[in-house]
Design a protein around this motif. Structure first.
Motif, PDB file in Angstrom:
ATOM      1  N   UNK A  70       0.827  -1.213   0.000  1.00 18.30           N
ATOM      2  CA  UNK A  70       0.000   0.000   0.000  1.00 18.30           C
ATOM      3  C   UNK A  70       0.855   1.253   0.000  1.00 18.30           C
ATOM      4  N   UNK A  71       1.940   1.234   0.769  1.00 15.97           N
ATOM      5  CA  UNK A  71       2.843   2.380   0.824  1.00 15.97           C
ATOM      6  C   UNK A  71       3.387   2.635  -0.589  1.00 15.97           C
ATOM      7  N   UNK A  72       3.151   3.839  -1.160  1.00 14.58           N
ATOM      8  CA  UNK A  72       3.613   4.097  -2.527  1.00 14.58           C
ATOM      9  C   UNK A  72       5.115   3.896  -2.715  1.00 14.58           C
TER      10      UNK A  72
ATOM     11  N   UNK B 107       9.412  -2.105  -4.862  1.00  7.28           N
ATOM     12  CA  UNK B 107       9.280  -3.535  -5.141  1.00  7.28           C
ATOM     13  C   UNK B 107       9.363  -3.817  -6.638  1.00  7.28           C
ATOM     14  N   UNK B 108       9.060  -2.819  -7.463  1.00  3.59           N
ATOM     15  CA  UNK B 108       9.276  -2.940  -8.905  1.00  3.59           C
ATOM     16  C   UNK B 108      10.711  -2.593  -9.268  1.00  3.59           C
TER      17      UNK B 108
ATOM     18  N   UNK C 290       9.381   9.631   1.598  1.00  8.93           N
ATOM     19  CA  UNK C 290      10.742   9.814   1.107  1.00  8.93           C
ATOM     20  C   UNK C 290      11.590   8.560   1.399  1.00  8.93           C
ATOM     21  N   UNK C 291      12.668   8.437   0.656  1.00  6.40           N
ATOM     22  CA  UNK C 291      13.664   7.414   0.968  1.00  6.40           C
ATOM     23  C   UNK C 291      15.006   7.854   0.401  1.00  6.40           C
TER      24      UNK C 291
ATOM     25  N   UNK D 159       9.203   5.058 -12.838  1.00  7.28           N
ATOM     26  CA  UNK D 159       8.137   4.605 -13.733  1.00  7.28           C
ATOM     27  C   UNK D 159       7.030   3.917 -12.927  1.00  7.28           C
ATOM     28  N   UNK D 160       7.419   3.019 -12.014  1.00  9.20           N
ATOM     29  CA  UNK D 160       6.423   2.296 -11.220  1.00  9.20           C
ATOM     30  C   UNK D 160       5.630   3.240 -10.329  1.00  9.20           C
ATOM     31  N   UNK D 161       6.255   4.293  -9.837  1.00  7.54           N
ATOM     32  CA  UNK D 161       5.556   5.239  -8.964  1.00  7.54           C
ATOM     33  C   UNK D 161       4.363   5.874  -9.657  1.00  7.54           C
ATOM     34  N   UNK D 162       4.447   6.019 -10.985  1.00 10.24           N
ATOM     35  CA  UNK D 162       3.326   6.640 -11.694  1.00 10.24           C
ATOM     36  C   UNK D 162       2.071   5.780 -11.636  1.00 10.24           C
ATOM     37  N   UNK D 163       2.230   4.483 -11.386  1.00  6.63           N
ATOM     38  CA  UNK D 163       1.060   3.618 -11.244  1.00  6.63           C
ATOM     39  C   UNK D 163       0.295   3.903  -9.965  1.00  6.63           C
ATOM     40  N   UNK D 164       0.945   4.580  -9.025  1.00  2.67           N
ATOM     41  CA  UNK D 164       0.310   4.996  -7.768  1.00  2.67           C
ATOM     42  C   UNK D 164       0.028   6.508  -7.764  1.00  2.67           C
ATOM     43  N   UNK D 165      -0.007   7.098  -8.960  1.00  5.34           N
ATOM     44  CA  UNK D 165      -0.267   8.530  -9.081  1.00  5.34           C
ATOM     45  C   UNK D 165       0.768   9.355  -8.322  1.00  5.34           C
ATOM     46  N   UNK D 166       2.045   8.940  -8.430  1.00  6.70           N
ATOM     47  CA  UNK D 166       3.119   9.662  -7.763  1.00  6.70           C
ATOM     48  C   UNK D 166       4.204  10.031  -8.772  1.00  6.70           C
TER      49      UNK D 166
END
Length: 368
Positions: A47-49, A55-56, A78-79, A112-119
């Motif tokens: 769930x955490x964006x 993970x991707x 952030x990370x 790229x994967x973050x965009x799947x979570x609207x980020x």
């Protein structure tokens, strides 16, 4: 994957034919290292964006599958990306150029994967200088889904012979945004010779050969225990192991049957290459290396979208002493004066390729 030398169960080893018995066949049918491949199935199960994107990201290509990333979570969005210094390749990559290219692949796949979570991923490279963390990343709300996001889970590096089919001009043109595609027969032949001679040099230099052999994982148990490095698994290779044809000692001995069989396989693979793609940068700073990795990742996803296969063959770009003549030839052949060749890859149509093992995300988080 088509039926090739890698898959036939009649194996010539020292002049004898090794045939699997019925019981051995049942054993070999269970040789998939499910534990090491689990991260491909759990990508996006967060769930955490940040964890969703990371993970991707850990499925990204990287040199010798060393997976040189460590992650430090900060706040709620952030990370910090650190380089895992225990994953360096001191003999084949003495200046860490390839490692940083791999970290660039990681960052781009994460974004790229973050965009799947609207980020949208805001990436600040080397916030404490090049000797510190690689990047500080903040995920902010709002994004358009990247059109390459849907190809992350099917992306592969195909280490098999390609079909004798030219790469169409339309597909080559689509890849020019990421690198230069080479389809001219004469130039392809020159690069094929270069990659072969460079690979032989790496294999015939004792310390670089040992670096690779030390990272080989032989069979399901080793791969599951250490899902990094060079995985040697599956029914065919484990049949070779059972027959005593494939083992660590022989891979360190260029005169052994197992080593020579590997040479034949690699030569046949390199010979079956209709095109190449090359990525260069004007300079060779850490930021340029990261940028090259980000472009290589997008190139790999775009080839996946087009139904093409891509395989990095960057031995000639390695910067150890014995490789110097090939490094010089690669730059004379593939780059403009002053440029650095960051990546070189085989391009064509290849068979279906299984995913590479990966460490679970939880093992890569420093403060999880």
């Amino acid at each position: 994957m088509t039926l090739t030398r890698r898959q036939t169960l009649a194996i010539l080893g020292g002049g004898t034919v090794v045939a699997a018995t019925a019981s051995a066949g049942a054993f070999l049918a269970t040789r998939t290292p499910e534990k090491a491949l689990a991260p491909w199935n759990t990508a996006g199960a967060y769930e955490d964006p940040r964890l969703f994107a990371l993970s991707h990201a850990l499925l990204a290509p990287n040199p010798h599958n060393r997976q040189p990333w460590l992650l430090e979570l900060k706040g709620s969005d952030q990370f910090v990306l650190h380089r895992d210094k225990t994953r360096d390749l001191p003999h084949t990559d003495p200046f860490l150029r390839q490692i940083f290219v791999g970290l660039g692949c990681f960052l781009e796949q994460m974004a790229i994967a973050a965009t799947l979570k609207d980020r949208t991923a805001d990436i600040a490279l080397f916030p404490e200088g090049e000797d510190g963390p690689v990047a500080h990343v903040s995920l902010r709300q709002g994004s358009t889904v990247d059109p390459l996001a849907g190809y992350i889970l099917s992306r592969r590096s195909c280490k098999e012979p390609f079909q004798d089919t030219p790469v169409p001009e339309s597909e080559a043109a689509a890849l020019e945004a990421f690198g230069s595609v080479i389809t001219d027969a004469g130039q392809v032949a020159r690069i094929r010779d270069l990659t072969w001679n460079a690979w032989l040099t790496e294999m015939q230099t004792p310390r670089t050969l040992k670096e690779s052999v030390d990272l080989m994982r032989f069979g399901k148990s080793e791969i599951n225990a250490n899902p990094d490095g060079i995985d040697l698994g599956g029914p065919f290779l484990e049949t070779l192991m059972l027959a005593g044809v494939l083992n660590r000692a022989d891979q360190l001995d260029p005169a052994s049957t197992g080593f020579q069989e590997g040479v034949k396989i690699f030569r046949e693979m390199l010979a079956a290459t209709p095109a190449y793609v090359v990525l260069t940068t004007r300079e060779n700073r850490r930021g340029d290396q990261i940028d090259a990795g980000r472009r290589w990742l997008r190139l790999n996803l775009e080839t996946t979208r087009l139904g093409l296969a891509l395989h990095p063959v960057s031995q000639a770009l390695q910067e150890f002493e014995e490789m110097r003549p090939h490094y010089r030839e690669a730059h004379e052949l593939l780059a403009k004066p002053g440029e650095t060749v960051q990546m070189l890859g085989r391009l064509g149509y290849g068979p279906a390729t299984p995913p590479s093992p990966r460490w679970p995300l939880e093992t890569r988080i420093m403060n999880g």
